[in-house]
Design a protein around this motif. Structure first.
Motif, PDB file in Angstrom:
ATOM      1  N   THR A  46     -72.252 -54.422 105.601  1.00 53.90           N
ATOM      2  CA  THR A  46     -70.921 -54.462 106.233  1.00 53.90           C
ATOM      3  C   THR A  46     -69.933 -53.521 105.558  1.00 53.90           C
ATOM      4  N   ALA A  47     -70.424 -52.698 104.627  1.00 57.47           N
ATOM      5  CA  ALA A  47     -69.527 -51.808 103.883  1.00 57.47           C
ATOM      6  C   ALA A  47     -68.737 -50.898 104.818  1.00 57.47           C
ATOM      7  N   GLN A  90     -63.694 -49.052 107.261  1.00 53.81           N
ATOM      8  CA  GLN A  90     -62.893 -48.811 108.467  1.00 53.81           C
ATOM      9  C   GLN A  90     -61.567 -49.570 108.414  1.00 53.81           C
ATOM     10  N   ALA A  91     -61.631 -50.808 107.926  1.00 62.16           N
ATOM     11  CA  ALA A  91     -60.418 -51.632 107.864  1.00 62.16           C
ATOM     12  C   ALA A  91     -59.444 -51.111 106.802  1.00 62.16           C
ATOM     13  N   TRP A  92     -59.969 -50.709 105.642  1.00 60.84           N
ATOM     14  CA  TRP A  92     -59.094 -50.164 104.594  1.00 60.84           C
ATOM     15  C   TRP A  92     -58.521 -48.804 104.994  1.00 60.84           C
ATOM     16  N   SER A 115     -64.971 -44.897  98.009  1.00 58.93           N
ATOM     17  CA  SER A 115     -65.992 -45.296  97.032  1.00 58.93           C
ATOM     18  C   SER A 115     -65.410 -46.161  95.922  1.00 58.93           C
ATOM     19  N   SER A 116     -64.170 -45.891  95.553  1.00 61.37           N
ATOM     20  CA  SER A 116     -63.549 -46.628  94.450  1.00 61.37           C
ATOM     21  C   SER A 116     -63.263 -48.082  94.793  1.00 61.37           C
ATOM     22  N   LEU A 117     -63.262 -48.412  96.086  1.00 62.84           N
ATOM     23  CA  LEU A 117     -62.919 -49.767  96.520  1.00 62.84           C
ATOM     24  C   LEU A 117     -64.126 -50.697  96.586  1.00 62.84           C
ATOM     25  N   ARG A 118     -65.332 -50.173  96.482  1.00 61.56           N
ATOM     26  CA  ARG A 118     -66.534 -50.993  96.647  1.00 61.56           C
ATOM     27  C   ARG A 118     -66.663 -52.016  95.525  1.00 61.56           C
ATOM     28  N   GLY A 119     -66.823 -53.261  95.931  1.00 66.07           N
ATOM     29  CA  GLY A 119     -66.996 -54.335  94.960  1.00 66.07           C
ATOM     30  C   GLY A 119     -65.691 -54.816  94.341  1.00 66.07           C
ATOM     31  N   ILE A 120     -64.569 -54.315  94.838  1.00 69.13           N
ATOM     32  CA  ILE A 120     -63.258 -54.674  94.290  1.00 69.13           C
ATOM     33  C   ILE A 120     -62.615 -55.736  95.191  1.00 69.13           C
ATOM     34  N   MET A 123     -54.922 -50.289  94.744  1.00 72.95           N
ATOM     35  CA  MET A 123     -55.480 -48.948  94.523  1.00 72.95           C
ATOM     36  C   MET A 123     -55.082 -47.991  95.639  1.00 72.95           C
ATOM     37  N   ILE A 124     -55.064 -48.499  96.872  1.00 73.74           N
ATOM     38  CA  ILE A 124     -54.649 -47.672  98.009  1.00 73.74           C
ATOM     39  C   ILE A 124     -53.172 -47.296  97.886  1.00 73.74           C
ATOM     40  N   LEU A 125     -52.338 -48.266  97.515  1.00 73.45           N
ATOM     41  CA  LEU A 125     -50.905 -47.995  97.365  1.00 73.45           C
ATOM     42  C   LEU A 125     -50.646 -46.983  96.243  1.00 73.45           C
ATOM     43  N   LYS A 126     -51.340 -47.159  95.111  1.00 75.16           N
ATOM     44  CA  LYS A 126     -51.153 -46.243  93.969  1.00 75.16           C
ATOM     45  C   LYS A 126     -51.627 -44.835  94.314  1.00 75.16           C
TER      46      LYS A 126
END
Length: 227
Positions: free
Chosen positions: A21-22, A27-29, A46-51, A59-62
């Motif tokens: 479902t990654a 897609q949602a992020w 890639s940086s968001l996986r498992g977070i 992380m997206i905002l920063k």
């Protein structure tokens, strides 16, 4: 040492083992990043996986220098909106989204009277299993809300074993992540790792991808260990 004849049940991680479902999370992020004005690229994805959800949002905002543009309440609303959109996306799952070889493996286990449960940290696991058309294969799904600690803590696989009504030595746990392999081992079960991330945690059994997983291959590998 566990013998193949000792095994009576299997506890499955879901994402990366039965389906993937990654792409839906991504897609949602991506949609959230567009909303807040952060440029989306593969490095960010890639940086968001498992977070966790809130850490991913931060992380997206920063990444777009927007970390001070939203109140905590607004951030929670953004995260909730992302999850709602993700839940809409996973409703599109069909049996065609089962990873290669896994439907055949599930059929093989069912035909040979092995018991199966799901040890997934996802609260959406029942919805995902329903979309894939395989919820009837499993005795039960561990409720993530009942857990006191996440993987690599063994609790989730201990509970998956309790759902099966089996002793730890009678169960093989399947995982694609290092933390999951440690969880299985901590629960005293035989750890079957799939893919390179799982290999780093030294699983008892290892396959490069889901297409290699079968009762015959598991039997062969356990026999080699015994020998």
């Amino acid at each position: 040492m566990v013998h193949f004849s000792d095994i009576k049940g299997f506890a499955f991680d879901l994402d990366g083992v039965i389906t993937d479902t990654a792409r839906f999370h991504e897609q949602a992020w991506h949609r959230t990043a567009d909303q807040v004005g952060t440029k989306w690229d593969q490095a960010l994805a890639s940086s968001l996986r498992g977070i966790s959800r809130m850490d991913s949002l931060e992380m997206i905002l920063k990444a777009g220098h927007h970390e001070n543009d939203y109140s905590e309440q607004e951030k929670e609303a953004l995260a909730d909106e992302k999850n709602h959109y993700y839940q809409q996306l996973i409703k599109k799952l069909t049996p065609n989204d089962i990873l290669p070889g896994m439907k055949s493996f599930l059929d093989e286990l069912k035909d040979n009277d092995y018991l199966m449960s799901v040890a997934s940290a996802s609260k959406n696991a029942p919805t995902i299993l329903q979309g894939l058309g395989i919820n009837d294969y499993f005795i039960g799904v561990v409720d993530p809300a009942s857990l006191h600690a996440g993987k690599p803590d063994p609790e989730i696989f201990v509970k998956a074993g309790q759902l099966l009504g089996l002793q730890a030595g009678q169960i093989i746990g399947l995982e694609d992540a290092a933390a999951g392999i440690r969880s299985i081992k901590g629960a005293g079960q035989t750890a079957l790792g799939i893919g390179p991330a799982a290999k780093t945690a030294d699983p008892d059994l290892y396959f490069n991808d889901t297409s290699e997983v079968s009762l015959a291959n598991i039997r062969d590998d356990l026999t080699k260990i015994e020998g």
